[in-house]
Design an enzyme around this catalytic site. Structure first.
Site, PDB file in Angstrom:
ATOM      1  N   LYS A  22       0.822  -1.336  -0.063  1.00 19.94           N
ATOM      2  CA  LYS A  22       0.149  -0.077   0.097  1.00 19.94           C
ATOM      3  C   LYS A  22       0.845   1.221  -0.112  1.00 19.94           C
ATOM      4  O   LYS A  22       0.500   2.282  -0.678  1.00 19.94           O
ATOM      5  CB  LYS A  22      -1.100  -0.190   1.222  1.00 19.94           C
ATOM      6  N   ARG A  97      -4.484  10.584   3.793  1.00 20.84           N
ATOM      7  CA  ARG A  97      -3.587  11.577   4.026  1.00 20.84           C
ATOM      8  C   ARG A  97      -2.558  11.638   2.940  1.00 20.84           C
ATOM      9  O   ARG A  97      -1.804  12.596   2.778  1.00 20.84           O
ATOM     10  CB  ARG A  97      -2.705  11.229   5.450  1.00 20.84           C
ATOM     11  N   CYS A 121      -5.987   8.499   8.963  1.00 23.17           N
ATOM     12  CA  CYS A 121      -6.060   8.029  10.663  1.00 23.17           C
ATOM     13  C   CYS A 121      -5.623   9.098  11.390  1.00 23.17           C
ATOM     14  O   CYS A 121      -4.768  10.322  11.021  1.00 23.17           O
ATOM     15  CB  CYS A 121      -4.836   7.135  10.417  1.00 23.17           C
ATOM     16  N   ARG A 126       1.129  14.836  11.843  1.00 21.45           N
ATOM     17  CA  ARG A 126       1.795  14.730  10.488  1.00 21.45           C
ATOM     18  C   ARG A 126       1.534  15.926   9.761  1.00 21.45           C
ATOM     19  O   ARG A 126       1.175  16.217   8.731  1.00 21.45           O
ATOM     20  CB  ARG A 126       1.093  13.476   9.761  1.00 21.45           C
ATOM     21  N   ASP A 311       4.839   1.181  11.822  1.00 19.84           N
ATOM     22  CA  ASP A 311       3.480   0.459  11.311  1.00 19.84           C
ATOM     23  C   ASP A 311       3.559  -1.074  11.900  1.00 19.84           C
ATOM     24  O   ASP A 311       2.505  -1.672  11.510  1.00 19.84           O
ATOM     25  CB  ASP A 311       3.640   0.324   9.875  1.00 19.84           C
ATOM     26  N   ARG A 405      -8.257  -0.439   4.541  1.00 17.40           N
ATOM     27  CA  ARG A 405      -7.317   0.665   3.863  1.00 17.40           C
ATOM     28  C   ARG A 405      -6.028   0.166   3.607  1.00 17.40           C
ATOM     29  O   ARG A 405      -5.312   0.296   2.988  1.00 17.40           O
ATOM     30  CB  ARG A 405      -7.210   1.819   4.918  1.00 17.40           C
TER      31      ARG A 405
END
Length: 427
Positions: A22, A97, A121, A126, A311, A405
């Site tokens: 992704k 984002r 998210c 960020r 992540d 997602r």
């Protein structure tokens, strides 16, 4: 709204195939805005974020054909000859984002862009200040008005520049790369992100004729060209998805093989899993994780690649709840990425947040109990799924649209590994 119902505990056993990345597919697809095409991007994962990206590309005027595989992924053919809009409106950008990644390529190709500030998210601010700083260094005039970024390149083209990032940023590195490939002159990006996904974007741009040196290092040198050709690129495997299933194998007492991987880019995680007690076997592009009877506690601290991936932090914390002893997880990338902790506590985990650190009291295997919980972001969703697989009883995980997602048909892959997972409507 969909939710997962999972019965545990279960030992995951079997083989699955890694899906496309992704985090690589997103910038690669936006990079098709840089030239006419026809672009061919293979192995695009079937995810909600890809649907959002498709809608944005179509909004810009691109024509996209998709050829779906029988199992996972799809091949995209993109005709980008006509750009009918240089504006990315709020209704498109708010869902993801990564939508800010359209800013660099649109500005580079058309000399102007209007992009809404991004959504996605809720794992931290960020900010995009590094993106904007880099574009300004390249001569762009930047204004912010009513939630939009307005960018203009005087004379229609950006200029090569010497850019130093004060901190490592994957998104800022990617946006700057896409802007620089069509800029006049040479752009040097110092303290660039080294993530495999950034390297993938570099290779995709090179397939279009971009001149990029230093791929895989913290200094990228881009010599701008006047025009790019068509892209021909295959999306690499998703190392975060692979890592999630390998962590799940150790946590749920299983024996799982994931094929289609790049083991070298996962070396740190594999070492940590072995340190926790798991047996790791590598055979070409396949990784096998055989769980250990007990799990040893291991401290981790997130950092940019090749460090421990942010992540995977939530999934690792969940694994450590099953360890025999105490451990810590320190988050250095995002300031609000512990929202899974209260949900894990609902399932019986003994966790305490202290600033950037989560202190984990490992209570051994099957110490968790099934419970109704709520996903708050993409990776938190994955951590709750892993917890449910190891917990005693039934868990109901709400708001799994976050999961959709970033994990392609997760329930199907888990069923292939022997789990009892049902996707139902939340009542």
């Amino acid at each position: 709204m969909d939710c997962f119902e999972i019965d545990g505990p279960v030992k995951l056993k079997g083989k699955i195939e890694a899906g496309g990345s992704k985090n690589c597919a997103l910038p690669v697809l936006f990079a098709t805005l840089l030239s006419d095409g026809p672009h061919k991007v293979q192995g695009v994962p079937r995810l909600a974020d890809m649907d959002s990206t498709l809608r944005m590309l179509v909004h810009f005027g691109l024509k996209v054909d998709q050829s779906f595989h029988s199992s996972y992924g799809a091949d995209w053919t993109i005709d980008a000859r006509k750009i009918s809009s240089t504006e990315a409106p709020y209704d498109h950008v708010r869902k993801m984002r990564a939508s800010i990644l359209c800013l660099g390529p649109i500005l580079a190709r058309h000399g102007q862009a209007k992009v809404s500030l991004p959504g996605g998210c809720s794992i931290g601010a960020r900010p995009i200040d590094l993106h904007l700083m880099a574009l300004e260094k390249m001569g762009a005039v930047i204004e912010q008005d009513k939630g939009y970024v307005l960018a203009t390149a005087p004379g229609g083209r950006l200029k090569g520049a010497h850019i130093i990032f004060k901190m490592v940023s994957v998104g800022a590195t990617e946006n700057t790369l896409m802007a620089a490939v069509l800029a006049d002159g040479v752009t040097e990006i110092v303290n660039a992100a080294r993530e495999p996904e950034v390297q993938g974007l570099c290779r995709a741009l090179q397939s279009m004729g971009a001149r990029i040196e230093g791929v895989g290092t913290s200094t990228l040198i881009v010599t701008g060209v006047s025009k790019l050709g068509a892209m021909n690129f295959r999306i690499p495997p998703d190392r975060i998805e692979v890592g999630t299933y390998l962590i799940g194998a150790q946590m749920a007492g299983g024996d799982v093989t994931v094929s289609g991987c790049d083991p070298e880019e996962m070396r740190l995680l594999l070492d940590l899993l072995q340190e926790s007690g798991a047996k790791i076997e590598i055979n070409g592009d396949s990784i096998r994780c055989i769980s250990s009877p007990t799990i040893k506690p291991i401290d981790v601290e997130t950092s940019p690649y090749p460090g421990f991936a942010t992540d995977l932090q939530a999934q690792w914390i969940t694994l450590m709840t099953q360890a025999e002893g105490d451990s810590t997880a320190t988050e250095t990338i995002f300031e609000n990425r512990f929202m899974h902790v209260p949900e894990l506590i609902r399932m019986g985990a003994d966790l305490k947040i202290s600033g950037k650190v989560v202190r984990i009291r490992g209570l051994g295997r099957t110490s968790l109990q099934g419970a109704p919980v709520m996903a708050t972001d993409l990776r938190a969703s994955a951590s709750l799924v892993l917890a449910a697989l190891a917990a005693s009883g039934t868990s109901r995980i709400k708001r799994i649209y976050h999961l959709d997602r970033g994990y392609e048909t997760m329930e199907l892959k888990l069923r292939d590994l022997g789990a009892t997972v049902e996707r139902t409507l939340d009542q």
